[in-house]
Design a protein around this motif. Structure first.
Motif, PDB file in Angstrom:
ATOM      1  N   LYS A 124      -5.402   3.312   3.072  1.00  0.00           N
ATOM      2  CA  LYS A 124      -4.314   2.376   2.770  1.00  0.00           C
ATOM      3  C   LYS A 124      -4.136   1.368   3.911  1.00  0.00           C
ATOM      4  O   LYS A 124      -3.957   0.167   3.671  1.00  0.00           O
ATOM      5  CB  LYS A 124      -3.004   3.135   2.537  1.00  0.00           C
ATOM      6  CG  LYS A 124      -2.985   3.983   1.276  1.00  0.00           C
ATOM      7  CD  LYS A 124      -1.703   4.808   1.188  1.00  0.00           C
ATOM      8  CE  LYS A 124      -1.705   5.733  -0.014  1.00  0.00           C
ATOM      9  NZ  LYS A 124      -0.483   6.583  -0.053  1.00  0.00           N
TER      10      LYS A 124
ATOM     11  N   THR B 249      -4.435   7.985   3.864  1.00  0.00           N
ATOM     12  CA  THR B 249      -3.561   7.091   4.631  1.00  0.00           C
ATOM     13  C   THR B 249      -4.369   6.034   5.368  1.00  0.00           C
ATOM     14  O   THR B 249      -4.001   4.855   5.393  1.00  0.00           O
ATOM     15  CB  THR B 249      -2.725   7.901   5.642  1.00  0.00           C
ATOM     16  OG1 THR B 249      -1.931   8.852   4.934  1.00  0.00           O
ATOM     17  CG2 THR B 249      -1.813   6.988   6.446  1.00  0.00           C
TER      18      THR B 249
ATOM     19  N   ASN C  58      -7.028  -1.034   3.751  1.00  0.00           N
ATOM     20  CA  ASN C  58      -6.842  -1.999   2.663  1.00  0.00           C
ATOM     21  C   ASN C  58      -5.928  -3.137   3.108  1.00  0.00           C
ATOM     22  O   ASN C  58      -6.209  -4.321   2.860  1.00  0.00           O
ATOM     23  CB  ASN C  58      -6.223  -1.320   1.435  1.00  0.00           C
ATOM     24  CG  ASN C  58      -7.142  -0.297   0.791  1.00  0.00           C
ATOM     25  OD1 ASN C  58      -8.348  -0.293   1.030  1.00  0.00           O
ATOM     26  ND2 ASN C  58      -6.574   0.566  -0.034  1.00  0.00           N
TER      27      ASN C  58
ATOM     28  N   GLN D 255       0.820  -1.214   0.000  1.00  0.00           N
ATOM     29  CA  GLN D 255       0.000   0.000   0.000  1.00  0.00           C
ATOM     30  C   GLN D 255       0.857   1.269   0.000  1.00  0.00           C
ATOM     31  O   GLN D 255       0.323   2.380   0.075  1.00  0.00           O
ATOM     32  CB  GLN D 255      -0.925   0.005   1.218  1.00  0.00           C
ATOM     33  CG  GLN D 255      -2.012  -1.053   1.196  1.00  0.00           C
ATOM     34  CD  GLN D 255      -3.027  -0.828   0.089  1.00  0.00           C
ATOM     35  OE1 GLN D 255      -3.390   0.308  -0.209  1.00  0.00           O
ATOM     36  NE2 GLN D 255      -3.478  -1.898  -0.536  1.00  0.00           N
TER      37      GLN D 255
END
Length: 335
Positions: free
Chosen positions: A241, A238, A244, A55
């Motif tokens: 990410k 952020t 994820n 990421q």
């Protein structure tokens, strides 16, 4: 020719530097309330699987034995996020501080109330907690919260139970064996280490959804990634990410065997017995949520539990919608 060669070399160096900068991860520090605990396994697993780097993140995981200390570091701004229990979001909101779960790892505590085998015939239910000293990771920690709830829900006032901060792992084991505590709440692999040696017995098991509903009256979302609300709102890219990476990790946990997961973890997490670690994980895996989404009924259960004994929460109006968000895990699912 030499001049051309020098220019080419300089150009290559400059391109290499730009490429390195482009691939340099965005630095994030996360504090984990006990890195070796299986309930917080997704933090180290995400790192080991390379999902943070995937990421574009450079994530530093910092170990902290007690969740209450981790939340203090977050509020102080020393770290950007904490891998710890969701219940801190409610406790802190009652004190005027707003943090929220952005990825929910589990829908059960994954904790176990153990009792010294020497006292197993005297402490048969939480109704027998009166006058006893029970171990918790830290005062104000989630293990402390849950222990106090088990007491008051069985008619024992909090004032009649002594909570002693003994951490987890070796320090918890030593406290029990030395008689400093009569029992206590801890997680894997500490639970299995004490059971296997015969030093302790299980009194209350909060690992499975069924047993959690029995003892706490519903699902109790616990392990999570929580962050300050203001920071989340100002760093959404952020946070996405991170979400994820963690959702992908949770999918891995829920689609792989305990053996496969354990193989990804550092050997010292096994506490000297990999087979025991795998066995415990095969039982505890049921705690994890594959999509990282907060169970709809979970926040209300946690609020009910804390309201029964936590003076900071009792009588205060808590806005549960500000204690968690599903925005980022929903986007991670789509992605």
């Amino acid at each position: 020719m030499k001049t051309t060669a020098v220019r080419v070399a300089i150009g290559a160096l400059m391109f290499g530097s730009l490429l390195s900068a482009a691939h340099a991860g965005e630095k994030i520090t996360l504090m984990v309330g006990g890195m070796e605990k299986q309930i917080y396994l997704p933090a180290k697993l995400a790192e080991r699987l390379g999902y943070f780097k995937e990421q574009g993140l450079d994530v530093e995981l910092v170990n902290e034995a007690a969740g209450v200390d981790a939340e203090n570091e977050l509020i102080a701004g020393a770290v950007q996020g904490v891998v710890g229990f969701y219940d801190h979001t409610i406790d802190l909101q009652a004190k005027g501080k707003y943090i929220e779960s952005v990825v929910q790892f589990s829908h059960t505590p994954g904790e176990v109330e153990l009792i010294s085998s020497k006292l197993a015939d005297k402490i048969k239910t939480p109704a027998d907690f009166g006058g006893k000293t029970l171990g918790v990771t830290g005062l104000g920690s989630s293990t402390n919260f849950l222990t106090q709830y088990l007491a008051v829900s069985h008619g024992v006032p909090v004032s009649e139970v002594t909570s002693l901060a003994v951490g987890a792992g070796n320090t918890f084991i030593a406290a029990l064996k030395q008689g400093k505590i009569d029992g206590g709440m801890t997680t894997e692999p500490t639970v299995s280490r004490l059971i296997d040696t015969g030093a302790a017995k299980v009194l209350v098991d909060l690992r499975s959804p069924a047993s959690t509903q029995k003892w706490l009256g519903g699902l109790y979302p616990a392990a999570s990634l929580y962050m300050q609300n203001d920071w989340v709102n100002s760093h959404k890219a952020t946070v996405q990410k991170l979400s994820n990476a963690f959702v992908k990790t949770l999918r891995y946990v829920c689609t792989h065997s305990a053996d496969e997961i354990a193989a990804q973890m550092p050997a010292d997490y096994y506490a000297g017995d990999k087979a025991m670690y795998v066995k415990a994980l095969s039982v505890g895996k049921v705690s994890f949520i594959a999509d990282g989404r907060m169970p709809e009924s979970g926040p209300a259960t946690v609020l009910k539990v804390l309201s029964s004994f936590d003076k900071a929460v009792t009588g205060h109006k808590i806005d549960l919608s500000k204690t968690y968000t599903t925005e980022f895990v929903s986007a991670a699912q789509v992605k």
